[in-house]
Design a protein around this motif. Structure first.
Motif: not given
Length: 127
Positions: A7-21
């Motif tokens: 879950t923790s890593h998923a939050f990081l990936m989602l945060g980065e994806l949101l930053h990229l889009i």
């Protein structure tokens, strides 16, 4: 990808994806609605905030201090929130009129007034 990580890593990936889009979302909405639209501005800042929240959740779930590079990047992104004041329509409503009034006041101040007016005009040209 999200299913194979904790879950923790998923939050990081989602945060980065949101930053990229975020930039693409802002640009596409600007093209569709125009630069004076509050919707593109609001969508952009909401994506930034959601990205920040996800990244912080990742850090809190790990209960460790962030690595210096990650901490610097989070701080850099937070400092860029000030740039939202430089974008239309926020600039046209908030910062632009304030800077114009400030120039009128500083015109009366010798030497320092000229420097401040030059700085304000430079800021207005950058915008």
């Amino acid at each position: 990808v999200f299913l194979s990580c904790n879950t923790s890593h998923a939050f990081l990936m989602l945060g980065e994806l949101l930053h990229l889009i975020r930039p693409a979302t802002y640009t596409l909405m600007n093209l569709r609605d125009g630069e004076e639209s509050w919707m593109s501005w609001l969508a952009s800042i909401l994506l930034d905030l959601a990205s920040h929240i996800c990244t912080i959740k990742h850090a809190n779930k790990n209960q460790t201090n962030l690595q210096p590079l990650k901490a610097n990047e989070i701080n850099r992104r937070k400092m860029q929130w000030l740039m939202y004041l430089m974008r239309s329509p926020a600039f046209d409503l908030i910062l632009g009129p304030t800077l114009n009034k400030s120039m009128a006041v500083f015109k009366k101040v010798p030497v320092l007034g000229g420097i401040v007016i030059y700085a304000i005009q430079t800021l207005l040209n950058v915008q």
